[in-house]
Design an enzyme around this catalytic site. Structure first.
Site, PDB file in Angstrom:
ATOM      1  N   GLY A 201       1.154  10.100   0.638  1.00 33.36           N
ATOM      2  CA  GLY A 201      -0.687   8.782  -0.330  1.00 33.36           C
ATOM      3  C   GLY A 201      -2.045   9.513   0.097  1.00 33.36           C
TER       4      GLY A 201
ATOM      5  N   ARG B 157       4.247  11.826  -3.058  1.00 30.96           N
ATOM      6  CA  ARG B 157       5.514  11.383  -1.835  1.00 30.96           C
ATOM      7  C   ARG B 157       6.740  12.685  -1.493  1.00 30.96           C
ATOM      8  NH1 ARG B 157       3.576   7.837   1.434  1.00 30.96           N
ATOM      9  NH2 ARG B 157       2.356   6.042   0.877  1.00 30.96           N
TER      10      ARG B 157
ATOM     11  N   ASP C 178       2.578  11.550   8.698  1.00 31.25           N
ATOM     12  CA  ASP C 178       3.950  11.826   9.501  1.00 31.25           C
ATOM     13  C   ASP C 178       5.391  12.382   8.477  1.00 31.25           C
ATOM     14  OD1 ASP C 178       4.696   9.516   8.338  1.00 31.25           O
ATOM     15  OD2 ASP C 178       5.228   8.315   9.789  1.00 31.25           O
TER      16      ASP C 178
ATOM     17  N   THR D 227      -4.158   9.642   7.440  1.00 35.42           N
ATOM     18  CA  THR D 227      -3.710   8.210   7.131  1.00 35.42           C
ATOM     19  C   THR D 227      -4.696   7.107   7.330  1.00 35.42           C
ATOM     20  OG1 THR D 227      -1.758   7.149   7.339  1.00 35.42           O
ATOM     21  CG2 THR D 227      -2.397   8.105   9.130  1.00 35.42           C
TER      22      THR D 227
ATOM     23  N   ASP E 231      -3.371   4.653   7.644  1.00 36.55           N
ATOM     24  CA  ASP E 231      -2.634   3.749   8.705  1.00 36.55           C
ATOM     25  C   ASP E 231      -3.305   4.369  10.753  1.00 36.55           C
ATOM     26  OD1 ASP E 231      -1.253   2.761   6.535  1.00 36.55           O
ATOM     27  OD2 ASP E 231       0.980   3.015   6.913  1.00 36.55           O
TER      28      ASP E 231
ATOM     29  N   ASP F 254      -1.704   6.148  12.233  1.00 39.50           N
ATOM     30  CA  ASP F 254      -0.463   6.059  13.202  1.00 39.50           C
ATOM     31  C   ASP F 254       0.156   7.657  13.616  1.00 39.50           C
ATOM     32  OD1 ASP F 254       0.276   6.757  10.929  1.00 39.50           O
ATOM     33  OD2 ASP F 254       2.245   4.812  11.198  1.00 39.50           O
TER      34      ASP F 254
ATOM     35  N   GLY G 284      -0.218  -0.763   6.852  1.00 41.92           N
ATOM     36  CA  GLY G 284      -0.048  -0.528   8.037  1.00 41.92           C
ATOM     37  C   GLY G 284       1.610  -0.803   8.097  1.00 41.92           C
ATOM     38  N   ARG G 285       2.392   0.221   7.844  1.00 42.81           N
ATOM     39  CA  ARG G 285       3.943   0.507   7.888  1.00 42.81           C
ATOM     40  C   ARG G 285       4.316   0.263   9.706  1.00 42.81           C
ATOM     41  NH1 ARG G 285       6.094   5.115   4.195  1.00 42.81           N
ATOM     42  NH2 ARG G 285       2.969   5.756   4.440  1.00 42.81           N
TER      43      ARG G 285
ATOM     44  N   GLN H  44      -8.056  -0.073  -0.660  1.00 47.63           N
ATOM     45  CA  GLN H  44      -8.556   0.613   0.974  1.00 47.63           C
ATOM     46  C   GLN H  44      -7.777   2.150   0.992  1.00 47.63           C
ATOM     47  OE1 GLN H  44      -5.851  -1.837   4.413  1.00 47.63           O
ATOM     48  NE2 GLN H  44      -4.989  -2.093   1.637  1.00 47.63           N
TER      49      GLN H  44
HETATM   50  O1  F6P Z   1       0.178   6.685   3.803  1.00 47.41           O
HETATM   51  C1  F6P Z   1      -0.011   5.254   4.065  1.00 47.41           C
HETATM   52  C2  F6P Z   1       0.357   3.936   3.447  1.00 47.41           C
HETATM   53  O2  F6P Z   1      -1.412   3.427   2.815  1.00 47.41           O
HETATM   54  C3  F6P Z   1       0.809   2.273   3.949  1.00 47.41           C
HETATM   55  O3  F6P Z   1       0.110   2.026   4.388  1.00 47.41           O
HETATM   56  C4  F6P Z   1       1.524   1.791   3.001  1.00 47.41           C
HETATM   57  O4  F6P Z   1       2.925   1.250   2.987  1.00 47.41           O
HETATM   58  C5  F6P Z   1       1.747   3.257   1.590  1.00 47.41           C
HETATM   59  O5  F6P Z   1       0.732   3.999   2.021  1.00 47.41           O
HETATM   60  C6  F6P Z   1       1.330   2.718   0.181  1.00 47.41           C
HETATM   61  O6  F6P Z   1       2.507   3.963  -0.481  1.00 47.41           O
HETATM   62  P1  F6P Z   1       2.692   4.190  -1.892  1.00 47.41           P
HETATM   63  O7  F6P Z   1       1.127   4.528  -2.037  1.00 47.41           O
HETATM   64  O8  F6P Z   1       3.458   5.358  -2.321  1.00 47.41           O
HETATM   65  O9  F6P Z   1       2.462   2.510  -2.400  1.00 47.41           O
END
Ligand code: F6P
Length: 341
Positions: free
Chosen positions: A10, A72, A103, A125, A127, A129, A170-171, A274
């Protein structure tokens, strides 16, 4: 040296600061050539390259997103992916890689490094994390945006005497929820680290609304779950890459709270806002520091490491130490969030 650079996973605000720092420092200090790969690991597999000269990185520091694009995609999970990576690196005469990611990207970087490729990782990230670093690029901007959202929702919550649920990203960890919750003065903060009990939430809200307030703010991380054996049944719904289906936990909580309290309740899912827009000064500085450190590391022959912030210093962490680990919010920060309800 010809150094390949990619941004994966992301996007976050602050990635262009990294790209700028790698190009400026790499070309001016060491005379390296920097080659960008488009759309993360996908671009390495497909041989999708972009020249990166000083002219290309003019005026990018304050821009959100990533000028290289991202995806991704993990080469070790695709058929023949690792062979395709080797083939592209040979064709482009790339001697080393700098990978900026979370990660998933770091895990892929480690897998590619195991095939003999020289790699330095940079953690990003929202997040926050990624294990091994005090802070990842993008987190500060996300907290700033989420805090502003909590502030804005406060005023409308109070006017309408409502319970307002704000779902943030925040997964696996609740860093944004905790920090925006504390900074925005939320009554309840829910995180993946501390599974919640809906009965406690309902009891708290009923008491608060009877005793001293007519509104409440609840900040919930998208990965928060109910504690086992408690009244609410809910399992986190995720997509192909573990990304969470946004809004699910927020909507579920709204239903439970309305049914059990009768309070008028609304949900705001902050989502990708965000991750968008101008990076804060902190993320620009962190991105710049990590970019410089990654170029230094490769130039000094250090590989299979990730740049990391530890206190005031930027250090290098062996990639193998990251395997399978994420960085949870520490107990003392969770405690502050719950004490100030
Ligand atoms: O990369 C982290 C994140 O921002 C997470 O918090 C969230 O679940 C995910 O990306 C969302 O992913 P996408 O942009 O593929 O919808």
């Amino acid at each position: 040296m010809r150094i390949g650079l990619l941004t994966g996973g992301g996007d976050v605000p602050g990635l262009n600061a990294v790209i700028r720092a790698v190009v400026k420092h790499g070309t001016s200090t060491y005379g390296h050539t920097i080659v960008g790969f488009r759309n993360g690991w996908r671009g390495v597999v497909d041989g999708d390259v972009q020249d990166l000269s000083r002219r290309d990185i003019r005026n990018v520091l304050a821009q959100g997103g990533t000028m290289l694009g991202t995806a991704r995609f993990h080469p070790h999970s695709a058929d023949g992916g690792l062979d395709a990576v080797r083939a592209t690196l040979e064709a482009e005469r790339i001697e080393a890689l700098i990978c900026v990611g979370g990660d998933g990207t770091m895990h892929a970087a480690h897998k590619v490094a195991e095939t003999g490729v020289k790699i330095v990782g940079i953690p990003k990230t929202i997040d926050n994390d990624v294990w091994g670093t005090d802070q990842s690029i993008g987190f500060d901007t996300a907290v700033t945006i989420a805090t502003e959202a909590v502030d804005r929702i406060h005023t409308t919550a109070e006017s309408h005497n409502r319970v307002m649920i704000i779902e943030v990203m925040g997964r696996h960890a609740g860093w944004i929820a905790v920090q925006a919750g504390i900074a925005g003065g939320a009554e309840i903060v829910l995180t993946p680290e501390q599974p919640f009990d809906i009965d406690d939430i309902v009891k708290f809200l009923k008491h608060r609304h009877r005793a001293h307030a007519s509104f409440s703010i609840l900040v919930v991380a998208e990965g928060a779950v109910p504690a086992e054996g408690t009244a609410m049944e809910y399992t986190t719904q995720v997509g192909k890459f573990g990304e969470i289906i946004a809004g699910a936990v927020g909507e579920r909580l709204k239903k439970e709270i309305e049914e059990r309290t009768g309070f008028d309740t609304r949900v705001t899912v902050l989502g990708h806002v965000q991750r968008g827009g101008t990076p804060t000064a902190t993320d620009r500085i962190l991105g710049s520091r990590f970019g410089v450190a990654a170029v230094d590391a490769l130039s000094e022959g250090k590989t299979s490491v990730m740049t990391a912030l530890r206190g005031e210093e930027v250090v290098l962490v062996p990639m193998e130490e990251l395997a399978g680990r994420t960085k949870p919010v520490p107990a003392d920060l969770l405690r502050v969030a719950s004490l100030l309800a």
